[in-house]
Scaffold this motif. Structure first.
Motif, PDB file in Angstrom:
ATOM      1  N   ASN A   1       0.795  -1.229   0.000  1.00  0.00           N
ATOM      2  CA  ASN A   1       0.000   0.000   0.000  1.00  0.00           C
ATOM      3  C   ASN A   1       0.827   1.279   0.000  1.00  0.00           C
ATOM      4  O   ASN A   1       0.260   2.359  -0.097  1.00  0.00           O
ATOM      5  CB  ASN A   1      -0.949   0.006   1.196  1.00  0.00           C
ATOM      6  CG  ASN A   1      -2.048  -1.022   1.047  1.00  0.00           C
ATOM      7  OD1 ASN A   1      -2.383  -1.420  -0.066  1.00  0.00           O
ATOM      8  ND2 ASN A   1      -2.588  -1.467   2.149  1.00  0.00           N
ATOM      9  N   VAL A   2       2.129   1.191   0.127  1.00  0.00           N
ATOM     10  CA  VAL A   2       2.930   2.426   0.153  1.00  0.00           C
ATOM     11  C   VAL A   2       4.080   2.418  -0.834  1.00  0.00           C
ATOM     12  O   VAL A   2       4.820   3.393  -0.922  1.00  0.00           O
ATOM     13  CB  VAL A   2       3.491   2.732   1.561  1.00  0.00           C
ATOM     14  CG1 VAL A   2       2.383   2.941   2.549  1.00  0.00           C
ATOM     15  CG2 VAL A   2       4.445   1.643   2.018  1.00  0.00           C
ATOM     16  N   ASN A   3       4.229   1.352  -1.584  1.00  0.00           N
ATOM     17  CA  ASN A   3       5.397   1.240  -2.433  1.00  0.00           C
ATOM     18  C   ASN A   3       5.042   1.232  -3.914  1.00  0.00           C
ATOM     19  O   ASN A   3       5.826   0.789  -4.729  1.00  0.00           O
ATOM     20  CB  ASN A   3       6.176  -0.030  -2.069  1.00  0.00           C
ATOM     21  CG  ASN A   3       7.625   0.085  -2.418  1.00  0.00           C
ATOM     22  OD1 ASN A   3       8.176   1.175  -2.492  1.00  0.00           O
ATOM     23  ND2 ASN A   3       8.259  -1.053  -2.645  1.00  0.00           N
ATOM     24  N   GLY A   4       3.881   1.736  -4.256  1.00  0.00           N
ATOM     25  CA  GLY A   4       3.501   1.796  -5.653  1.00  0.00           C
ATOM     26  C   GLY A   4       4.079   3.026  -6.320  1.00  0.00           C
ATOM     27  O   GLY A   4       4.938   3.722  -5.779  1.00  0.00           O
ATOM     28  N   LYS A   5       3.588   3.298  -7.475  1.00  0.00           N
ATOM     29  CA  LYS A   5       4.080   4.447  -8.245  1.00  0.00           C
ATOM     30  C   LYS A   5       3.600   5.769  -7.643  1.00  0.00           C
ATOM     31  O   LYS A   5       4.353   6.745  -7.591  1.00  0.00           O
ATOM     32  CB  LYS A   5       3.585   4.317  -9.685  1.00  0.00           C
ATOM     33  CG  LYS A   5       3.972   5.465 -10.594  1.00  0.00           C
ATOM     34  CD  LYS A   5       3.489   5.211 -12.001  1.00  0.00           C
ATOM     35  CE  LYS A   5       3.863   6.335 -12.944  1.00  0.00           C
ATOM     36  NZ  LYS A   5       3.394   6.080 -14.308  1.00  0.00           N
ATOM     37  N   TRP A   6       2.359   5.805  -7.196  1.00  0.00           N
ATOM     38  CA  TRP A   6       1.746   7.083  -6.834  1.00  0.00           C
ATOM     39  C   TRP A   6       1.796   7.417  -5.354  1.00  0.00           C
ATOM     40  O   TRP A   6       1.880   8.589  -4.983  1.00  0.00           O
ATOM     41  CB  TRP A   6       0.285   7.099  -7.305  1.00  0.00           C
ATOM     42  CG  TRP A   6       0.187   6.879  -8.770  1.00  0.00           C
ATOM     43  CD1 TRP A   6      -0.317   5.780  -9.416  1.00  0.00           C
ATOM     44  CD2 TRP A   6       0.620   7.764  -9.809  1.00  0.00           C
ATOM     45  NE1 TRP A   6      -0.222   5.934 -10.775  1.00  0.00           N
ATOM     46  CE2 TRP A   6       0.348   7.138 -11.048  1.00  0.00           C
ATOM     47  CE3 TRP A   6       1.210   9.015  -9.822  1.00  0.00           C
ATOM     48  CZ2 TRP A   6       0.644   7.733 -12.270  1.00  0.00           C
ATOM     49  CZ3 TRP A   6       1.510   9.605 -11.031  1.00  0.00           C
ATOM     50  CH2 TRP A   6       1.220   8.958 -12.233  1.00  0.00           C
ATOM     51  N   GLN A   7       1.724   6.419  -4.478  1.00  0.00           N
ATOM     52  CA  GLN A   7       1.639   6.697  -3.049  1.00  0.00           C
ATOM     53  C   GLN A   7       2.811   7.531  -2.533  1.00  0.00           C
ATOM     54  O   GLN A   7       2.584   8.527  -1.827  1.00  0.00           O
ATOM     55  CB  GLN A   7       1.513   5.395  -2.232  1.00  0.00           C
ATOM     56  CG  GLN A   7       0.265   4.629  -2.499  1.00  0.00           C
ATOM     57  CD  GLN A   7       0.428   3.607  -3.615  1.00  0.00           C
ATOM     58  OE1 GLN A   7       1.349   3.689  -4.428  1.00  0.00           O
ATOM     59  NE2 GLN A   7      -0.476   2.651  -3.667  1.00  0.00           N
ATOM     60  N   PRO A   8       4.058   7.178  -2.865  1.00  0.00           N
ATOM     61  CA  PRO A   8       5.158   8.019  -2.380  1.00  0.00           C
ATOM     62  C   PRO A   8       5.080   9.454  -2.898  1.00  0.00           C
ATOM     63  O   PRO A   8       5.397  10.394  -2.167  1.00  0.00           O
ATOM     64  CB  PRO A   8       6.421   7.313  -2.919  1.00  0.00           C
ATOM     65  CG  PRO A   8       5.999   5.897  -3.120  1.00  0.00           C
ATOM     66  CD  PRO A   8       4.556   5.966  -3.538  1.00  0.00           C
ATOM     67  N   LEU A   9       4.633   9.630  -4.135  1.00  0.00           N
ATOM     68  CA  LEU A   9       4.522  10.982  -4.683  1.00  0.00           C
ATOM     69  C   LEU A   9       3.446  11.786  -3.956  1.00  0.00           C
ATOM     70  O   LEU A   9       3.631  12.983  -3.689  1.00  0.00           O
ATOM     71  CB  LEU A   9       4.225  10.920  -6.182  1.00  0.00           C
ATOM     72  CG  LEU A   9       5.306  10.247  -7.038  1.00  0.00           C
ATOM     73  CD1 LEU A   9       4.857  10.180  -8.494  1.00  0.00           C
ATOM     74  CD2 LEU A   9       6.630  10.968  -6.907  1.00  0.00           C
ATOM     75  N   ILE A  10       2.341  11.150  -3.629  1.00  0.00           N
ATOM     76  CA  ILE A  10       1.276  11.832  -2.882  1.00  0.00           C
ATOM     77  C   ILE A  10       1.788  12.221  -1.498  1.00  0.00           C
ATOM     78  O   ILE A  10       1.585  13.351  -1.039  1.00  0.00           O
ATOM     79  CB  ILE A  10       0.011  10.959  -2.792  1.00  0.00           C
ATOM     80  CG1 ILE A  10      -0.634  10.833  -4.166  1.00  0.00           C
ATOM     81  CG2 ILE A  10      -0.968  11.529  -1.771  1.00  0.00           C
ATOM     82  CD1 ILE A  10      -1.757   9.802  -4.243  1.00  0.00           C
ATOM     83  N   LEU A  11       2.462  11.285  -0.833  1.00  0.00           N
ATOM     84  CA  LEU A  11       3.003  11.585   0.493  1.00  0.00           C
ATOM     85  C   LEU A  11       3.984  12.753   0.432  1.00  0.00           C
ATOM     86  O   LEU A  11       3.935  13.658   1.273  1.00  0.00           O
ATOM     87  CB  LEU A  11       3.695  10.347   1.068  1.00  0.00           C
ATOM     88  CG  LEU A  11       2.777   9.172   1.401  1.00  0.00           C
ATOM     89  CD1 LEU A  11       3.597   7.931   1.707  1.00  0.00           C
ATOM     90  CD2 LEU A  11       1.849   9.509   2.549  1.00  0.00           C
ATOM     91  N   LEU A  12       4.864  12.750  -0.563  1.00  0.00           N
ATOM     92  CA  LEU A  12       5.838  13.837  -0.691  1.00  0.00           C
ATOM     93  C   LEU A  12       5.161  15.169  -1.025  1.00  0.00           C
ATOM     94  O   LEU A  12       5.599  16.222  -0.572  1.00  0.00           O
ATOM     95  CB  LEU A  12       6.893  13.488  -1.735  1.00  0.00           C
ATOM     96  CG  LEU A  12       7.851  12.363  -1.328  1.00  0.00           C
ATOM     97  CD1 LEU A  12       8.711  11.952  -2.505  1.00  0.00           C
ATOM     98  CD2 LEU A  12       8.697  12.769  -0.139  1.00  0.00           C
TER      99      LEU A  12
END
Length: 123
Positions: free
Chosen positions: A23-34
């Motif tokens: 749930n946190v290592n996909g393409k989009w999740q890290p970008l949203i968090l950042l």
């Protein structure tokens, strides 16, 4: 070494490593968090910060991150209605883990590109 082996469906479903990373290592999740690292943003501001994410995919990822407790969704009834997303303390701690990985990727992008080109030339 961490226990990473899962041989049965039950082990896979209860594996905390697989459960969190999925749930946190996909393409989009890290970008949203950042995108949320510097403070709360509205939906459209997150989209502008990322650029190439569709509304549908952004909505799905925001819901997943909210479900896991990494961010909150606040609705201001307006008018006009405004929906704002913000990191929770858990989400902020996750940014502390994700950001070094993103910085590492930026530093090594050239090396990775060269390795891929060498590999592709051989295959």
């Amino acid at each position: 070494m961490l226990q990473i082996t899962a041989m049965t469906k039950e082990q896979v479903e209860t594996c905390s490593i697989r459960n969190v990373l999925a749930n946190v290592n996909g393409k989009w999740q890290p970008l949203i968090l950042l995108a949320l690292e510097d403070g709360p943003l509205r939906f459209s501001a997150i989209k502008r910060a990322i650029g190439d994410i569709t509304q549908r995919v952004q909505t799905q990822n925001l819901r997943a991150l909210e479900r896991d407790g990494y961010l909150t969704r606040t609705v201001d009834p307006g008018p006009p209605v405004a929906v704002t997303y913000a990191l929770t303390p858990l989400g902020l701690s996750l940014v502390g883990v994700v950001k070094p990985m993103v910085e590492w990727a930026a530093r090594h992008q050239g090396e990775i590109g060269q390795a891929r080109a060498r590999y592709d030339a051989r295959h």
